[in-house]
Motif scaffolding. Structure first.
Motif, PDB file in Angstrom:
ATOM      1  N   LYS A 169       0.808  -1.226  -0.060  1.00 53.36           N
ATOM      2  CA  LYS A 169       0.027   0.045  -0.024  1.00 53.36           C
ATOM      3  C   LYS A 169       0.834   1.371   0.092  1.00 53.36           C
ATOM      4  O   LYS A 169       1.759   1.323   1.041  1.00 53.36           O
ATOM      5  CB  LYS A 169      -0.849  -0.202   1.100  1.00 53.36           C
ATOM      6  N   VAL A 170       0.782   2.187  -1.051  1.00 54.83           N
ATOM      7  CA  VAL A 170       1.527   3.287  -0.948  1.00 54.83           C
ATOM      8  C   VAL A 170       0.342   4.396  -1.095  1.00 54.83           C
ATOM      9  O   VAL A 170      -0.769   4.633  -1.688  1.00 54.83           O
ATOM     10  CB  VAL A 170       2.049   3.479  -2.278  1.00 54.83           C
ATOM     11  N   THR A 171       0.700   5.556  -0.133  1.00 56.90           N
ATOM     12  CA  THR A 171      -0.129   6.823  -0.265  1.00 56.90           C
ATOM     13  C   THR A 171       0.586   7.693  -0.896  1.00 56.90           C
ATOM     14  O   THR A 171       1.828   8.165  -0.462  1.00 56.90           O
ATOM     15  CB  THR A 171      -0.465   7.186   1.321  1.00 56.90           C
TER      16      THR A 171
ATOM     17  N   GLU B  70      -2.192  -1.125  -3.926  1.00 54.89           N
ATOM     18  CA  GLU B  70      -3.401  -0.281  -3.299  1.00 54.89           C
ATOM     19  C   GLU B  70      -2.546   1.085  -3.408  1.00 54.89           C
ATOM     20  O   GLU B  70      -1.399   1.295  -2.821  1.00 54.89           O
ATOM     21  CB  GLU B  70      -3.784  -0.641  -1.804  1.00 54.89           C
ATOM     22  N   ILE B  71      -3.262   2.093  -4.043  1.00 52.66           N
ATOM     23  CA  ILE B  71      -2.645   3.338  -3.719  1.00 52.66           C
ATOM     24  C   ILE B  71      -3.682   4.425  -3.512  1.00 52.66           C
ATOM     25  O   ILE B  71      -4.915   4.477  -4.258  1.00 52.66           O
ATOM     26  CB  ILE B  71      -2.170   3.982  -5.478  1.00 52.66           C
ATOM     27  N   VAL B  72      -3.269   5.333  -2.501  1.00 54.03           N
ATOM     28  CA  VAL B  72      -4.234   6.294  -2.051  1.00 54.03           C
ATOM     29  C   VAL B  72      -3.907   7.659  -2.442  1.00 54.03           C
ATOM     30  O   VAL B  72      -2.636   7.846  -2.302  1.00 54.03           O
ATOM     31  CB  VAL B  72      -4.456   6.232  -0.318  1.00 54.03           C
ATOM     32  N   LEU B  73      -4.810   8.683  -3.201  1.00 52.37           N
ATOM     33  CA  LEU B  73      -4.307   9.752  -3.555  1.00 52.37           C
ATOM     34  C   LEU B  73      -4.679  10.795  -2.714  1.00 52.37           C
ATOM     35  O   LEU B  73      -6.172  10.694  -2.507  1.00 52.37           O
ATOM     36  CB  LEU B  73      -4.496  10.127  -5.085  1.00 52.37           C
ATOM     37  N   ILE B  74      -4.040  11.774  -2.057  1.00 52.37           N
ATOM     38  CA  ILE B  74      -4.541  12.721  -1.125  1.00 52.37           C
ATOM     39  C   ILE B  74      -3.998  14.047  -1.748  1.00 52.37           C
ATOM     40  O   ILE B  74      -3.002  14.306  -1.827  1.00 52.37           O
ATOM     41  CB  ILE B  74      -4.132  12.521   0.283  1.00 52.37           C
ATOM     42  N   ASP B  75      -4.713  15.072  -1.756  1.00 51.24           N
ATOM     43  CA  ASP B  75      -4.630  16.452  -1.950  1.00 51.24           C
ATOM     44  C   ASP B  75      -5.684  17.169  -1.699  1.00 51.24           C
ATOM     45  O   ASP B  75      -7.002  16.953  -1.411  1.00 51.24           O
ATOM     46  CB  ASP B  75      -4.614  16.378  -3.586  1.00 51.24           C
TER      47      ASP B  75
ATOM     48  N   ILE C 103      -6.702   1.937  -7.174  1.00 48.52           N
ATOM     49  CA  ILE C 103      -6.205   3.167  -6.688  1.00 48.52           C
ATOM     50  C   ILE C 103      -7.623   3.979  -6.534  1.00 48.52           C
ATOM     51  O   ILE C 103      -8.553   4.074  -7.346  1.00 48.52           O
ATOM     52  CB  ILE C 103      -5.205   3.725  -7.904  1.00 48.52           C
ATOM     53  N   TYR C 104      -7.485   4.975  -5.530  1.00 46.13           N
ATOM     54  CA  TYR C 104      -8.570   5.801  -5.255  1.00 46.13           C
ATOM     55  C   TYR C 104      -8.073   7.338  -4.629  1.00 46.13           C
ATOM     56  O   TYR C 104      -7.006   7.353  -3.878  1.00 46.13           O
ATOM     57  CB  TYR C 104      -9.763   5.073  -4.428  1.00 46.13           C
ATOM     58  N   ALA C 105      -9.012   8.066  -4.777  1.00 46.77           N
ATOM     59  CA  ALA C 105      -8.751   9.505  -4.089  1.00 46.77           C
ATOM     60  C   ALA C 105      -9.123   9.236  -2.616  1.00 46.77           C
ATOM     61  O   ALA C 105     -10.273   8.688  -2.417  1.00 46.77           O
ATOM     62  CB  ALA C 105      -9.544  10.555  -4.883  1.00 46.77           C
ATOM     63  N   GLY C 106      -8.641   9.678  -1.522  1.00 48.21           N
ATOM     64  CA  GLY C 106      -8.751   9.564  -0.092  1.00 48.21           C
ATOM     65  C   GLY C 106      -8.490  10.796   0.656  1.00 48.21           C
ATOM     66  O   GLY C 106      -7.976  11.634   0.335  1.00 48.21           O
ATOM     67  N   ASP C 107      -8.661  10.298   2.019  1.00 42.99           N
ATOM     68  CA  ASP C 107      -8.352  11.293   2.829  1.00 42.99           C
ATOM     69  C   ASP C 107      -7.124  10.601   3.751  1.00 42.99           C
ATOM     70  O   ASP C 107      -6.832   9.369   3.651  1.00 42.99           O
ATOM     71  CB  ASP C 107      -9.601  11.722   3.915  1.00 42.99           C
ATOM     72  N   TYR C 108      -6.725  11.377   4.800  1.00 42.02           N
ATOM     73  CA  TYR C 108      -5.691  10.942   5.573  1.00 42.02           C
ATOM     74  C   TYR C 108      -6.000   9.868   6.473  1.00 42.02           C
ATOM     75  O   TYR C 108      -5.085   8.822   6.507  1.00 42.02           O
ATOM     76  CB  TYR C 108      -5.125  12.064   6.696  1.00 42.02           C
ATOM     77  N   ALA C 109      -7.185   9.514   6.703  1.00 40.30           N
ATOM     78  CA  ALA C 109      -7.577   8.125   7.600  1.00 40.30           C
ATOM     79  C   ALA C 109      -7.341   7.120   6.489  1.00 40.30           C
ATOM     80  O   ALA C 109      -7.057   5.912   7.015  1.00 40.30           O
ATOM     81  CB  ALA C 109      -8.842   8.373   7.950  1.00 40.30           C
TER      82      ALA C 109
END
Ligand code: NAD
Length: 344
Positions: free
Chosen positions: A4-6, A29-34, A59-65
């Motif tokens: 998992k990579v954020t 798994e990739i979380v993108l946060i901006d 891969i999805y847009a997410g939040d810090y949690a």
């Protein structure tokens, strides 16, 4: 295997790292946060729609949690320089951003490795190392990884040999004071500067090249690309994904990344690039080649340049807490709140 990579910052660099990681099958798994939610949603959606032709990746847009359970967090957020803004002002703005991000991400990903890409990368790596509470070996700045790649690509063109046969490095600051220690540069098993005399081939090529020209090309190419297309993002994305692959492959790899110096070559309390060994738990060693006096002076010059920037920025404001323990007053970093002994 779960990897998992954020990625924090879904701009040109962050989105290109996500895209490259998916194409290369680096993560599951990739979380993108901006802070720009629409852009993050759009980037994640665009990449996700190509995944049927790649190694599966969520891969999805997410939040810090959503960063909980991340193996690696990559930080690429940043603000470009505004007209009239000085480099130091820009640095302070980006330092404030990374401090803010540290406080938001660490509670959700305290066991992750952190890869810092935001510029000025050596300063950002230093600040993140100081304020985050993450053990320093788990904070890796991309440093001169990209510069080293640019150097090797240029040398490979000049020498008509595979880039993989070139063992040359860029050390110091990722910036104007970086330099090539030519004394340790090799092609195959011979010194690069002696290669012409040691090479024998039917189709003898002309190997003449100007060291200074190659070094200038390496240093100026970022600026040239920005002038031509507005930003640089593909080569840094490939470089960062190479770093992620090396971490995940659990093979200890030598690479020029940025990390804290502790007296090596007489340099301490600054992050810059020398050849570090990067393993599954982060920085696990340093290689200290025999540099010439002139090269050591150049490394010191880089360290001094970076230290003069560090001296001009505010790192601790808003992060220090005053702790009253017994009858003593102690200053502690906010992340040391739960570990008061460490703050003594
Ligand atoms: P960009 O402007 O395209 O993207 C930056 C992103 O950061 C934006 O999407 C912005 O919304 C986001 N952001 C800003 N503040 C944020 C915050 N508080 N939290 C989350 N996200 C935030 O810029 P870019 O071209 O992607 O470059 C990003 C950084 O990478 C810059 O600092 C750039 O200089 C650096 N960079 C480093 C290297 C290197 O070798 N280390 C190479 C190229 C670029």
């Amino acid at each position: 295997m779960n990897r998992k990579v954020t990625i924090i910052g879904a701009g040109s660099v962050g989105a290109s790292i996500a895209y490259t990681a998916v194409v290369k099958g680096v993560a599951s798994e990739i979380v993108l946060i901006d802070i720009n939610k629409d852009k993050t949603l759009g980037e994640a959606m665009d990449i996700r729609q190509g995944i049927p032709f790649c190694t599966p990746c969520d891969i999805y847009a997410g939040d810090y949690a959503d960063a909980v359970g991340s193996d690696i967090v990559v930080i690429t957020s940043g603000i470009p320089r505004k007209p009239g803004q000085s480099r130091i002002d820009l640095t302070q703005t980006n330092v404030n951003i990374i401090k803010d991000i540290a406080q938001k991400i660490v509670p959700y990903a305290k066991d992750a490795l952190y890869v810092i890409v935001s510029n000025p990368v050596d300063i950002m790596t230093y600040v993140f190392t100081k304020v985050s509470g993450i053990p320093e070996e788990r904070v890796i700045g991309s440093g001169t990884l990209l510069d080293t790649s640019r150097l090797r690509s240029s040398l490979a063109d000049h020498l008509a040999v595979s880039q993989k046969s070139i063992h040359a490095y860029v050390l110091g600051e990722h910036g104007d004071s970086s330099f090539v220690p030519w004394s340790i540069a090799q092609v195959g098993c011979v010194n690069l500067l002696d290669y012409k005399n040691k090479f024998s081939c039917k189709d003898q090529k002309d190997f003449d090249f100007d060291k200074q020209e190659i070094e200038t090309y390496m240093k100026k190419s970022g600026g040239t690309i920005i002038q031509r297309k507005g930003a640089t993002f593909y080569a840094i994305a490939i470089s960062v994904c190479h770093l992620l692959e090396c971490i995940f492959s659990q093979s200890n790899t030598s690479m020029t990344v940025s990390s804290m110096m502790h007296g090596e070559y007489g340099i301490e309390d600054v992050c810059l690039s020398i050849p570090f060994i990067v393993g599954p738990d982060g920085i696990c060693g340093k290689i200290l080649p025999d540099l010439t006096e002139e090269e050591i002076a150049k490394l010191h010059n880089s360290a001094n340049m970076l230290k003069s920037v560090i001296a001009q920025i505010e790192i601790w404001f808003n992060l220090n807490l005053i702790l009253i323990v017994g009858n003593k007053i102690k200053m502690a970093n906010i992340f040391d709140w739960f570990n008061i002994e460490k703050a003594e």
